[in-house]
Design an enzyme around this catalytic site. Structure first.
Site, mmCIF file in Angstrom:
data_model
loop_
_atom_site.group_PDB
_atom_site.id
_atom_site.type_symbol
_atom_site.label_atom_id
_atom_site.label_comp_id
_atom_site.label_asym_id
_atom_site.label_seq_id
_atom_site.Cartn_x
_atom_site.Cartn_y
_atom_site.Cartn_z
ATOM 1 N N LYS A 182 0.864 -1.164 0.000
ATOM 2 C CA LYS A 182 0.000 0.000 0.000
ATOM 3 C C LYS A 182 0.904 1.218 0.000
ATOM 4 O O LYS A 182 2.017 1.207 0.515
ATOM 5 C CB LYS A 182 -0.956 0.016 1.195
ATOM 6 C CG LYS A 182 -0.318 0.096 2.575
ATOM 7 C CD LYS A 182 0.100 1.464 3.064
ATOM 8 C CE LYS A 182 -1.028 2.460 2.973
ATOM 9 N NZ LYS A 182 -0.541 3.818 3.445
ATOM 10 N N THR A 193 9.297 3.250 2.603
ATOM 11 C CA THR A 193 8.445 4.398 2.336
ATOM 12 C C THR A 193 7.009 4.006 2.054
ATOM 13 O O THR A 193 6.243 4.794 1.526
ATOM 14 C CB THR A 193 9.001 5.191 1.141
ATOM 15 O OG1 THR A 193 9.177 4.289 0.044
ATOM 16 C CG2 THR A 193 10.321 5.813 1.477
ATOM 17 N N GLU A 280 -1.206 9.999 -4.728
ATOM 18 C CA GLU A 280 -2.426 10.740 -4.411
ATOM 19 C C GLU A 280 -2.712 11.810 -5.464
ATOM 20 O O GLU A 280 -1.906 12.712 -5.711
ATOM 21 C CB GLU A 280 -2.306 11.368 -3.023
ATOM 22 C CG GLU A 280 -2.370 10.330 -1.921
ATOM 23 C CD GLU A 280 -2.158 10.888 -0.535
ATOM 24 O OE1 GLU A 280 -2.579 10.231 0.421
ATOM 25 O OE2 GLU A 280 -1.554 11.974 -0.404
ATOM 26 N N ASN A 406 -5.148 15.806 0.686
ATOM 27 C CA ASN A 406 -4.384 16.009 1.924
ATOM 28 C C ASN A 406 -4.868 17.184 2.757
ATOM 29 O O ASN A 406 -4.511 17.310 3.930
ATOM 30 C CB ASN A 406 -2.891 16.171 1.594
ATOM 31 C CG ASN A 406 -2.258 14.837 1.267
ATOM 32 O OD1 ASN A 406 -1.963 14.050 2.173
ATOM 33 N ND2 ASN A 406 -2.066 14.552 -0.008
#
Length: 411
Positions: A182, A193, A280, A406
Site C-alpha cells: 500500500k 516508504t 495521491e 491532503n
C-alpha cells in the site's frame, strides 16, 4: 506490468507461494463499513524472515515491536490494520505488542512470531476492542485464495490494490515470490516508504534473505517518490517458508541467490511502479531513466532529483514539455556531472522526442510533445555521457487533487 525472461507472472497475490493463507475483514477501526481495515497473512509453517524499516526518526510503535520480534530472523504470520497508524501514542508499543498477542492466540502461534503493522492517521489512540472482537473471525477467514482481500484491507488513500507474484525455477524446483503493498501519499526515497508484505516458498537463510531484501529495496522502493514525505510507519517484510523444496540458499555467492534476487527485484520493481502511478491525485506515472553517469550513486541522485521536482511534476500534469525544469533539477542535485554533456528525451507509447542536447535546447515540435505527454506513462531519459552509471526512479505528476486529498485527510 513489466515481464522478465525466465519469470512467469501469476495470480493469487501473497497466497501464490505454497503454504500461505490470507484474509481481510472490516473490524470497525474505519468508520466506513464498506472498507476492510484488518488483514492477516499466515504460513503453514515457521518462516525465515527479514524486513527493512522507515528512516524517519519518528517511528510507528508497530515497527519497534516488529524489529524486536524479528531479531531471531523468524516469523509465521502478519497482522496489519489500516485507519490508524498507532504512532506518537504513549501506549503505542503496548498496543502493537497486544496485536501480536491477539493474532498469536487466534492462530495458536507464539506472539513473537508475528509481524505487526499499522497505517493511517498519526497521533490518534488505537482502540484494540475492534481487533480483539474480530481476531477469531479474521483467523477463520484465512484461505489460500485470500490474498486480494488482505491487499484491500491495508489500503488508505490508495485507489487500487497492489499485488504482484512471479514464478521461477531454482535448482529444478518451482518457486514463487509474491508481494502486496500500500502507498499513495507520504512516499519518498529512503525505505521503507510504504507498507509491503512479501511471501515466498523458496528456502533461503534469513541472513541471506535480509541481504537480498536490503539490496533490492535500494533499487526499487528507495527510488520512488510521490510527495517528498518519508512516512513514520512504513516497512517491507518478507517470509520464506521453504515449501518449494529447493536446496537452502545460504550464500550470496551462489547462482541460486542471484536468481532469487532477480525474481524479488521483479516483484518490488512492479510494486514500485504501481505505488508511483497511484500517487495521491496522480494522473501520470513518471519514470526517469538515467544513463552515462560517473557511477550508480550519482545516477540515482539525478533520477530522484528529477522525479521529486514539484515544478517538473506540475509541468507533466499540464502536459507541458518544459524541459528546463528537468535541467534545473539535475543542476541542483549536487551530483557529479558535466552539464554540457546532458541529453534529455521525453518518451511514451506515442513516441520519443529529444528536447535537450549538450545541455542546451533543440528545436522540437510542440504538437508532438503534447501528443507524447498525453499518455498515462511518461519516460524521461537522461543521458549524461560521463560513464557507465545508470539508475531508474519512479514518481507521478502533481495535481489539484493532491492538495484536495491532503487538505482534509484527518477530518
Amino acid at each position: 506490468m513489466i515481464k522478465y525472461e525466465g519469470l512467469e507472472l501469476v495470480s493469487g497475490g501473497v497466497c501464490a507461494p505454497k503454504g500461505f493463507k490470507a484474509a481481510g475483514v472490516h473490524c470497525g477501526i474505519r468508520k466506513n463499513r464498506a472498507k476492510k481495515d484488518l488483514a492477516m497473512i499466515c504460513s503453514d509453517q515457521l518462516c525465515d524472515a527479514a524486513a527493512v524499516y522507515t528512516q524517519n526518526l519518528v517511528k510507528g510503535a508497530p515497527i519497534l515491536v516488529t524489529q524486536q520480534n524479528l531479531k531471531n530472523g523468524k516469523a509465521q504470520a502478519v497482522i496489519v490494520n489500516s485507519g490508524n497508524a498507532n504512532t506518537c501514542n504513549a501506549d503505542g508499543e503496548a498496543k502493537a505488542a497486544a496485536m501480536c498477542e491477539i493474532a498469536g492466540k487466534a492462530l495458536n502461534l507464539p506472539e513473537e512470531d508475528v509481524i505487526v503493522a499499522s497505517t493511517g492517521v498519526i497521533g490518534q489512540v488505537l482502540e484494540l476492542e475492534p481487533i480483539v472482537s474480530h481476531a477469531e473471525e479474521l483467523a477463520k477467514a484465512l484461505s489460500y485464495e485470500g490474498g486480494h482481500d488482505a491487499a484491500n484491507a491495508i489500503l488508505t488513500t490508495d485507489t487500487c490494490e497492489k499485488e504482484v507474484a512471479v514464478r521461477f525455477e531454482l535448482a529444478g524446483k518451482t518457486c514463487t515470490i509474491a508481494g502486496m503493498a500500500k502507498g499513495s501519499g507520504m512516499i519518498h526515497p529512503n525505505m521503507a516508504t510504504m507498507l509491503c508484505f512479501m511471501t515466498t516458498d523458496a528456502a533461503i537463510d534469513h541472513e541471506v534473505l535480509q541481504k537480498a531484501l536490503s539490496t533490492v529495496v535500494n533499487d526499487t522502493f528507495n527510488m520512488v517518490s510521490v510527495d517528498g514525505d518519508t512516512s513514520t510507519n512504513d516497512m517491507a517484510s518478507i517470509m520464506a517458508n521453504g515449501m518449494a523444496g529447493n536446496p537452502l540458499i545460504d550464500s550470496v555467492e551462489s547462482e541460486e541467490y542471484e536468481l532469487f534476487r532477480e525474481a524479488l527485484f521483479a516483484v518490488l520493481m512492479n510494486l514500485s511502479r504501481m505505488i508511483a502511478g497511484d500517487g495521491e491525485g496522480a494522473t501520470k506515472l513518471l519514470e526517469c531513466v538515467v544513463t552515462g553517469a560517473v557511477d550508480t550513486q550519482n545516477a540515482k541522485i539525478i533520477a530522484k532529483s528529477v522525479i521529486t521536482s514539484n515544478l517538473f511534476k506540475c509541468a507533466m500534469f499540464g502536459e507541458d514539455a518544459n524541459w528546463g525544469r528537468i535541467l534545473c533539477a539535475i543542476g541542483y542535485s549536487k551530483a557529479d556531472l558535466d552539464i554540457h554533456k546532458v541529453e534529455v528525451i521525453l518518451s511514451s507509447e506515442a513516441g520519443s522526442l529529444q528536447v535537450c542536447k549538450n545541455g542546451a535546447g533543440v528545436a522540437f515540435s510542440e504538437e508532438k510533445a503534447a501528443e507524447i505527454l498525453k499518455e498515462e506513462e511518461i519516460k524521461i531519459i537522461v543521458n549524461l555521457g560521463d560513464g557507465n552509471g545508470k539508475a531508474v526512479a519512479w514518481g507521478c505528476d502533481l495535481t489539484y487533487n493532491y492538495v484536495k486529498i491532503n487538505g482534509d485527510y484527518r477530518t
